[in-house]
Design a protein around this motif. Structure first.
Motif, mmCIF file in Angstrom:
data_model
loop_
_atom_site.group_PDB
_atom_site.id
_atom_site.type_symbol
_atom_site.label_atom_id
_atom_site.label_comp_id
_atom_site.label_asym_id
_atom_site.label_seq_id
_atom_site.Cartn_x
_atom_site.Cartn_y
_atom_site.Cartn_z
ATOM 1 N N PHE A 1 7.992 8.735 12.471
ATOM 2 C CA PHE A 1 6.875 8.013 11.862
ATOM 3 C C PHE A 1 6.732 8.481 10.417
ATOM 4 C CE2 PHE A 1 6.094 7.023 16.186
ATOM 5 C CZ PHE A 1 5.384 5.841 16.183
ATOM 6 N N ARG A 2 6.346 7.564 9.544
ATOM 7 C CA ARG A 2 6.219 7.893 8.126
ATOM 8 C C ARG A 2 4.803 8.298 7.737
ATOM 9 N NH1 ARG A 2 8.028 3.324 4.526
ATOM 10 N NH2 ARG A 2 6.940 2.055 6.046
ATOM 11 N N ASN B 1 -2.201 10.072 -2.218
ATOM 12 C CA ASN B 1 -0.924 10.739 -2.003
ATOM 13 C C ASN B 1 -1.061 12.259 -2.041
ATOM 14 O OD1 ASN B 1 -1.249 11.139 -4.722
ATOM 15 N ND2 ASN B 1 0.490 9.888 -5.341
ATOM 16 N N GLU B 2 -2.265 12.764 -2.233
ATOM 17 C CA GLU B 2 -2.508 14.201 -2.171
ATOM 18 C C GLU B 2 -2.808 14.658 -0.749
ATOM 19 O OE1 GLU B 2 -5.578 14.976 -5.043
ATOM 20 O OE2 GLU B 2 -4.344 14.282 -6.699
ATOM 21 N N PHE C 1 0.838 -1.202 0.000
ATOM 22 C CA PHE C 1 0.000 0.000 0.000
ATOM 23 C C PHE C 1 0.875 1.255 0.000
ATOM 24 C CE2 PHE C 1 -1.893 3.422 2.507
ATOM 25 C CZ PHE C 1 -3.019 3.691 1.755
ATOM 26 N N ILE C 2 1.897 1.279 0.848
ATOM 27 C CA ILE C 2 2.789 2.440 0.934
ATOM 28 C C ILE C 2 3.521 2.646 -0.391
ATOM 29 C CG2 ILE C 2 4.849 3.384 2.074
ATOM 30 C CD1 ILE C 2 2.295 3.465 3.831
ATOM 31 N N ARG C 3 3.993 1.558 -1.000
ATOM 32 C CA ARG C 3 4.657 1.698 -2.307
ATOM 33 C C ARG C 3 3.706 2.310 -3.335
ATOM 34 N NH1 ARG C 3 6.572 -3.475 -0.993
ATOM 35 N NH2 ARG C 3 5.203 -4.453 -2.511
ATOM 36 N N LEU C 4 2.475 1.855 -3.350
ATOM 37 C CA LEU C 4 1.470 2.389 -4.275
ATOM 38 C C LEU C 4 1.201 3.865 -3.970
ATOM 39 C CD1 LEU C 4 -0.523 1.630 -6.558
ATOM 40 C CD2 LEU C 4 -2.153 0.999 -4.783
ATOM 41 N N LEU C 5 1.053 4.188 -2.692
ATOM 42 C CA LEU C 5 0.803 5.566 -2.270
ATOM 43 C C LEU C 5 1.953 6.479 -2.688
ATOM 44 C CD1 LEU C 5 -1.358 7.135 -0.554
ATOM 45 C CD2 LEU C 5 0.188 6.838 1.381
ATOM 46 N N GLU C 6 3.171 5.967 -2.614
ATOM 47 C CA GLU C 6 4.356 6.754 -2.954
ATOM 48 C C GLU C 6 4.639 6.788 -4.456
ATOM 49 O OE1 GLU C 6 7.364 5.039 -0.429
ATOM 50 O OE2 GLU C 6 6.689 6.206 1.313
ATOM 51 N N GLY C 7 3.804 6.120 -5.238
ATOM 52 C CA GLY C 7 3.959 6.166 -6.685
ATOM 53 C C GLY C 7 5.033 5.255 -7.239
ATOM 54 N N ASP C 8 5.425 4.250 -6.478
ATOM 55 C CA ASP C 8 6.415 3.278 -6.943
ATOM 56 C C ASP C 8 5.825 2.505 -8.122
ATOM 57 O OD1 ASP C 8 8.074 1.062 -7.353
ATOM 58 O OD2 ASP C 8 8.403 0.720 -5.226
#
Length: 192
Positions: free
Chosen positions: A150-151, A163-164, A17-24
């Motif tokens: 924390f990220r 991610n906005e 999920f984090i990778r997707l959120l970060e646009g990886d």
């Protein structure tokens, strides 16, 4: 869970999920990604939710308050470890599930940092994604999360996480179990 499975949703691990959120873009995003999150660490997460998710091979994220573990109605560390082994990501939800804005800065820091410390010690994983107890936070809470590395942090504000949004104000679709399947589909999953 059967509905999500039958309608092509792809539950993600927290890392995915984090990778997707970060646009990886190193891996193709699924058509209907979803992050399943559970708050508080109630025993029913282990007894009821875990077997259902295992049936479908779904990962999930559990936001747990370590100070509540071992109490009646809550998970113990052995159960939490079994959930982790079953594909659940375990992250902090405050030590004692407090109303953070009612606490001093030092009290908030303890709730945030000690919860992460205990999860990392018990499970041997990084615990740097927070979920606000009751969805409550103030400027001090946000400052402390940033100061302590924390990220991301999740709210209970209704909506899709994007991610906005501020990384410390990620929205979720809050499901309290009172909606029927039709309301779940039409009011939650179709929400923009």
């Amino acid at each position: 869970m059967a509905y999500l499975h039958d309608h092509g949703y792809t539950p993600l691990s927290l890392d995915a999920f984090i990778r997707l959120l970060e646009g990886d873009t190193s891996e193709k995003a699924p058509e209907k990604p979803i992050l399943l999150t559970f708050d508080d660490g109630y025993i029913d997460n282990y007894e009821q939710a875990m077997p259902i998710l295992a049936k479908y091979g779904f990962p999930a994220t559990l936001f747990v308050s370590p100070g509540m573990t071992e109490q009646d109605g809550y998970l113990n560390w052995d159960q939490i470890k079994k959930m982790q082994a079953g594909g659940w990501d375990i992250q902090p939800h405050g030590m004692s599930h407090p109303h953070l804005p009612k606490l001093t800065a030092d009290e908030q820091a303890y709730e945030i940092v000690e919860a992460r410390k205990l999860i990392e010690e018990h499970l041997g994983t990084k615990a740097d994604i927070f979920c606000y107890p009751y969805g409550e936070r103030n400027k001090t809470t946000l400052k402390l999360l940033k100061q302590h590395g924390f990220r991301y942090a999740f709210t209970i504000d209704q909506g899709y996480a994007t991610n906005e949004q501020s990384p410390f104000l990620l929205k979720r679709l809050f499901v309290n179990g009172e909606e029927d399947l039709h309301a779940f589909e039409t009011q939650l999953l179709k929400r923009k």
